[in-house]
Scaffold this active site. Sequence first.
Site, PDB file in Angstrom:
ATOM      1  N   LYS A  32       0.707  -0.665  -0.430  1.00  0.00           N
ATOM      2  CA  LYS A  32       0.185   0.172   0.445  1.00  0.00           C
ATOM      3  C   LYS A  32       1.050   1.148   0.338  1.00  0.00           C
ATOM      4  CE  LYS A  32      -0.326  -0.682   5.100  1.00  0.00           C
ATOM      5  NZ  LYS A  32      -1.245  -1.440   5.807  1.00  0.00           N
TER       6      LYS A  32
ATOM      7  N   TYR B  88      15.548  29.549   9.398  1.00  0.00           N
ATOM      8  CA  TYR B  88      14.032  30.949   9.471  1.00  0.00           C
ATOM      9  C   TYR B  88      14.049  30.906  11.586  1.00  0.00           C
ATOM     10  CZ  TYR B  88      12.508  30.800   4.811  1.00  0.00           C
ATOM     11  OH  TYR B  88      12.326  30.651   3.416  1.00  0.00           O
TER      12      TYR B  88
HETATM   13  C1  PLP Z   1       0.229  -1.775   6.816  1.00  0.00           C
HETATM   14  C2  PLP Z   1      -0.931  -3.288   6.710  1.00  0.00           C
HETATM   15  C3  PLP Z   1      -0.091  -4.407   7.300  1.00  0.00           C
HETATM   16  C4  PLP Z   1       1.394  -4.352   6.993  1.00  0.00           C
HETATM   17  O1  PLP Z   1       2.210  -3.538   7.877  1.00  0.00           O
HETATM   18  P1  PLP Z   1       3.521  -3.324   8.648  1.00  0.00           P
HETATM   19  O2  PLP Z   1       3.508  -3.085  10.019  1.00  0.00           O
HETATM   20  O3  PLP Z   1       4.242  -2.449   7.538  1.00  0.00           O
HETATM   21  O4  PLP Z   1       4.728  -4.553   8.192  1.00  0.00           O
HETATM   22  C5  PLP Z   1      -0.559  -5.740   7.184  1.00  0.00           C
HETATM   23  N1  PLP Z   1      -1.494  -6.087   7.403  1.00  0.00           N
HETATM   24  C6  PLP Z   1      -2.928  -4.439   7.596  1.00  0.00           C
HETATM   25  C7  PLP Z   1      -3.944  -5.011   7.474  1.00  0.00           C
HETATM   26  C8  PLP Z   1      -2.267  -3.825   7.447  1.00  0.00           C
HETATM   27  O5  PLP Z   1      -2.817  -2.331   6.884  1.00  0.00           O
END
Ligand code: PLP
Length: 390
Positions: A48, A275
């Site tokens: 994702k 800044y």
């Molecule tokens: C993002 C996600 C993962 C992966 O999690 P990590 O901590 O990045 O390994 C797995 N399952 C779900 C439902 C997620 O949203």
Amino acid sequence: MSGSASSDRRDDDRDAQAVLTIDLDALGANWRTLAARAAPAECGAAVKADAYGIGIEAAVPALARAGCLTFFVAHASEGRRARAALDAAGLGARIFVLNGFHPEAADFDLYRAHGLDAVIGSAEELRAWTEARAAAAGERLPDAALHVDTGMNRLGFPVEDARFLSQAELQGAGISLVMSHLVSAEDPADPVNARQIAAFDHARERALKALPASLANSSGVFLPGRPAYDLVRPGYALYGGNPQPGRPNPMRPVARLDARVLQVRQVPAGASAGYNARWTAERPSRLATIALGYADGVPIGGSGIDGRGAEVFAGGVPCRLVGRISMDLSIADVTHLPAGALKAGDTVEWLGPHADVDALAARCGTIGYEILVNLGRRHRRHYIGNGTGT
Ligand SMILES: *Cc1c(COP(=O)(O)O)cnc(C)c1O
């Protein structure tokens, strides 16, 4: 006046103020490390948010070449991109869409056309998905996973509702996987892990029992007792993040970001930098101005103020940022480097083998996940390897 695409590209390469190098072989090696650890369970991959910032079009085929057969995205539109990348490489895999099925947002045809499986997380979603499948009967239909909420209170069926779903309801929706998500997997001492495992097992005592199950994210793969079930879903560790905070990181860095030094200047004691003059030199200092700012994904929390601040590495030597990070620039104190060791045109490492993503995030007051997903769109990107090399 107008250059060809390739000469424009050459110009952009020459102009590159920061270069992001993505090692797809390290990505593949990390997947194989996690797969070996999870075996005999299958190892999937969470891709994702543009594969945690490294680029879904490159990451998905590389992971598939390493052996991954199941991907998780958050949005159906990400699933479409993952599918296109697999098709272009002549590879196949399952793609689950974690955020659920919401007919008002993405219609069933998107799932069907791109071979995406929904992750169903409520009775409303289950009903809509089942109706859409029934209406399309006769064609090849996408499957779905059933998401059970065991403590996150975010997405998913309450345990007691999931537990009493019937065989017919599961079949009508094409449920091929039952999953839940851990709250604190990175902390093996947290009793919530055992509570969630018990709740998940309780939900799976009846009709769900026959289905393959998935619970573990990256850190879950390393939990004692290894609640891997049939499929694990690592994300962060694939991209080099440490799944076991406070212990040695078994993963290889995947992303490396080097930025150019634009100027090096000498300032007297009492001079301020950046800044709002949030940093003042206590001694005569040498400062390097670096072509990297918050527009490049550098968190402003990494500013060198109030005695805190992120570091860049010059030839492996850490150099503290001073003053507030600007949009396109940051300033590092390089007084401790030998004179002339760092000059305009040289590069410093912001993220990479010296600049570990978790340590960097801690210095910026954030988490490594946020550092990765905010990797800027402005740097020159170079991909090396293809997922199969060592
Ligand atoms: C993002 C996600 C993962 C992966 O999690 P990590 O901590 O990045 O390994 C797995 N399952 C779900 C439902 C997620 O949203």
